[in-house]
Write an enzyme that holds these catalytic residues in place. Structure first.
Site, PDB file in Angstrom:
ATOM      1  N   ARG A  38     -54.247 -50.001  20.603  1.00  0.00           N
ATOM      2  CA  ARG A  38     -54.244 -48.856  19.690  1.00  0.00           C
ATOM      3  C   ARG A  38     -55.094 -49.083  18.451  1.00  0.00           C
ATOM      4  O   ARG A  38     -55.042 -50.154  17.849  1.00  0.00           O
ATOM      5  CB  ARG A  38     -52.799 -48.598  19.270  1.00  0.00           C
ATOM      6  CG  ARG A  38     -52.595 -47.270  18.654  1.00  0.00           C
ATOM      7  CD  ARG A  38     -51.166 -46.840  18.843  1.00  0.00           C
ATOM      8  NE  ARG A  38     -51.003 -45.568  18.154  1.00  0.00           N
ATOM      9  CZ  ARG A  38     -49.929 -45.241  17.504  1.00  0.00           C
ATOM     10  NH1 ARG A  38     -48.911 -46.068  17.450  1.00  0.00           N
ATOM     11  NH2 ARG A  38     -49.857 -44.072  16.902  1.00  0.00           N
ATOM     12  N   GLY A  43     -53.347 -56.255  15.103  1.00  0.00           N
ATOM     13  CA  GLY A  43     -54.078 -57.072  16.082  1.00  0.00           C
ATOM     14  C   GLY A  43     -55.354 -56.407  16.556  1.00  0.00           C
ATOM     15  O   GLY A  43     -56.402 -57.051  16.667  1.00  0.00           O
ATOM     16  N   CYS A  44     -55.288 -55.116  16.833  1.00  0.00           N
ATOM     17  CA  CYS A  44     -56.471 -54.395  17.337  1.00  0.00           C
ATOM     18  C   CYS A  44     -57.556 -54.318  16.269  1.00  0.00           C
ATOM     19  O   CYS A  44     -58.746 -54.391  16.575  1.00  0.00           O
ATOM     20  CB  CYS A  44     -56.074 -53.006  17.821  1.00  0.00           C
ATOM     21  SG  CYS A  44     -54.925 -53.078  19.213  1.00  0.00           S
ATOM     22  N   THR A  45     -57.139 -54.199  15.012  1.00  0.00           N
ATOM     23  CA  THR A  45     -58.113 -54.166  13.917  1.00  0.00           C
ATOM     24  C   THR A  45     -58.791 -55.529  13.777  1.00  0.00           C
ATOM     25  O   THR A  45     -60.018 -55.604  13.650  1.00  0.00           O
ATOM     26  CB  THR A  45     -57.425 -53.751  12.604  1.00  0.00           C
ATOM     27  OG1 THR A  45     -56.891 -52.430  12.773  1.00  0.00           O
ATOM     28  CG2 THR A  45     -58.406 -53.759  11.440  1.00  0.00           C
ATOM     29  N   ALA A  48     -61.261 -55.904  16.710  1.00  0.00           N
ATOM     30  CA  ALA A  48     -62.452 -55.067  16.529  1.00  0.00           C
ATOM     31  C   ALA A  48     -63.351 -55.622  15.429  1.00  0.00           C
ATOM     32  O   ALA A  48     -64.579 -55.657  15.585  1.00  0.00           O
ATOM     33  CB  ALA A  48     -62.040 -53.630  16.218  1.00  0.00           C
TER      34      ALA A  48
END
Length: 152
Positions: A38, A43-45, A48
């Site tokens: 998401r 974590g995804c930030t 990325a």
């Protein structure tokens, strides 16, 4: 998870500008196809931003970086702008590609079981063959592990 040395499933999805992007657009180049749960989660930030920090290194290796989640195009626009992400983000709200790459799986969180996108990365070679499968990647080290693999 899909296995190495098999043909990568073809796909066409909208990017953060709403433009259709297909895997076949990149024949002749290596593709790092990473799936994440998401936009704008911690974590995804971090994952990325690590890809963004290494983006020039990927370009030098003639590698295309593509992130895929079930988030909307509008969500991807905000995510990319907020974190200055230079690579392709694809929106898959119908889970077509997410399921084709077998990353829609059962997840356990605090004892609760639900279905969701597992963090995984595929390296696809210039002929569209899955060269490397990286299941259960860590957001902070995924980009550098891929670069180390590519430069070996």
């Amino acid at each position: 998870m899909l296995i190495e040395n098999t043909i990568a499933p073809a796909f066409t999805l909208p990017d953060k500008e709403g433009k259709e992007v297909s895997l076949q657009d990149f024949l002749g180049k290596k593709v790092v196809l990473y799936f994440y749960p998401r936009d704008n989660t911690p974590g995804c930030t971090r994952q990325a931003c690590a890809f963004a920090a290494a983006y020039e290194d990927f370009k030098q290796e003639n590698v295309v970086v593509i992130g895929v989640s079930k988030d909307s195009v509008a969500s991807h626009v905000k995510f990319a702008e907020k974190h200055d992400l230079p690579f392709i983000l694809l929106s898959d709200p119908e889970l077509t590609v997410i399921k084709a790459y077998d990353v829609w799986q059962e997840k356990k969180n605090y004892g609760k079981v639900s279905m969701g996108v597992v963090r995984a990365t595929y390296i696809i070679n210039e002929q569209g063959i899955i060269e490397k499968v990286m299941p259960k990647v860590k957001p902070d080290t995924n980009a550098e592990e891929i670069l180390a693999y590519l430069k070996k």
